[in-house]
Motif scaffolding. Sequence first.
Motif, PDB file in Angstrom:
ATOM      1  N   THR A 193      16.722  18.505   9.848  1.00 37.18           N
ATOM      2  CA  THR A 193      15.997  17.527  10.648  1.00 37.18           C
ATOM      3  C   THR A 193      14.895  17.015   9.740  1.00 37.18           C
ATOM      4  OG1 THR A 193      16.481  18.576  12.761  1.00 37.18           O
ATOM      5  CG2 THR A 193      14.520  17.172  12.668  1.00 37.18           C
ATOM      6  N   ARG A 240      10.962   7.185  16.884  1.00 42.52           N
ATOM      7  CA  ARG A 240       9.801   7.938  17.354  1.00 42.52           C
ATOM      8  C   ARG A 240       8.810   6.953  17.931  1.00 42.52           C
ATOM      9  NH1 ARG A 240       8.063  12.379  13.039  1.00 42.52           N
ATOM     10  NH2 ARG A 240       6.546  12.607  14.659  1.00 42.52           N
ATOM     11  N   SER A 257      11.755  14.187   9.298  1.00 40.80           N
ATOM     12  CA  SER A 257      10.864  13.365  10.105  1.00 40.80           C
ATOM     13  C   SER A 257      10.045  12.413   9.262  1.00 40.80           C
ATOM     14  CB  SER A 257       9.905  14.254  10.908  1.00 40.80           C
ATOM     15  OG  SER A 257      10.622  15.008  11.847  1.00 40.80           O
ATOM     16  N   ARG A 288      13.251   9.951  13.157  1.00 38.90           N
ATOM     17  CA  ARG A 288      13.638  11.326  12.846  1.00 38.90           C
ATOM     18  C   ARG A 288      15.128  11.316  12.591  1.00 38.90           C
ATOM     19  NH1 ARG A 288      13.430  15.890  15.929  1.00 38.90           N
ATOM     20  NH2 ARG A 288      14.134  14.681  17.698  1.00 38.90           N
ATOM     21  N   ASN A 346      12.668   8.527  20.971  1.00 33.53           N
ATOM     22  CA  ASN A 346      13.829   9.412  20.840  1.00 33.53           C
ATOM     23  C   ASN A 346      15.140   8.714  21.204  1.00 33.53           C
ATOM     24  OD1 ASN A 346      14.473  11.969  19.821  1.00 33.53           O
ATOM     25  ND2 ASN A 346      14.933  12.704  21.876  1.00 33.53           N
ATOM     26  N   VAL A 380      17.027   8.686  15.153  1.00 31.01           N
ATOM     27  CA  VAL A 380      16.381   8.465  16.444  1.00 31.01           C
ATOM     28  C   VAL A 380      14.978   7.938  16.191  1.00 31.01           C
ATOM     29  CG1 VAL A 380      17.766  10.164  17.717  1.00 31.01           C
ATOM     30  CG2 VAL A 380      15.651  10.877  16.618  1.00 31.01           C
TER      31      VAL A 380
END
Length: 188
Positions: free
Chosen positions: A12, A76, A14, A19, A79, A74
């Motif tokens: 993952t 931010r 960010s 993300r 989401n 996705v």
Amino acid sequence: MIDPTALRDKPTLSGERVRLVPLTEEHAEALFEATRNDEIRRLTGTHRRWSREEVRQWCRERARQPDRVDLAIVDRPGNRFVGELSLMEVDAANESAAYRISLSGIEFTGQGLGKEATRLMLRYAFERIRLHRVWLEVFAFNMRAIATYRACGFTVEGRLRDALLWEGRRHDALLMAALEHDFRTADG
């Protein structure tokens, strides 16, 4: 030498606006809808029409692929699924891999989301996987994507003439690559 655990362990990553998360079945419906978008299909040169079940199966299998990294993009803080990207065709002996990215709708273009996602993935590719070269193909008519790739350190290395036949017209594809040094220079 590349680190194969970095391919098996789906990260993952960010950034400020996006993300990158492991692509899973929870993203299947949004990805299926993206495959129905005619403009996205044209930009990616996708002739095939995927069924909902084929997309679901594709998403379900991504986490089990030990030789590639497939991530959902996705936004931010919302989401929302805005696309997906992959590092694939990893050539460990030459420390090289192919890259592809697709945003799920035109409403997500022009906001810098693809650029941020690409930079996050390139940082992972060069720092964690320890690749030396990441390459891609982009259709010559996709000027927005070409500009984004250039901003991320990609350089045009060649042209694949008449690589795409779309609605009776032939289009060239550009072969572009970023070397670790190119990315570090572009990433500042």
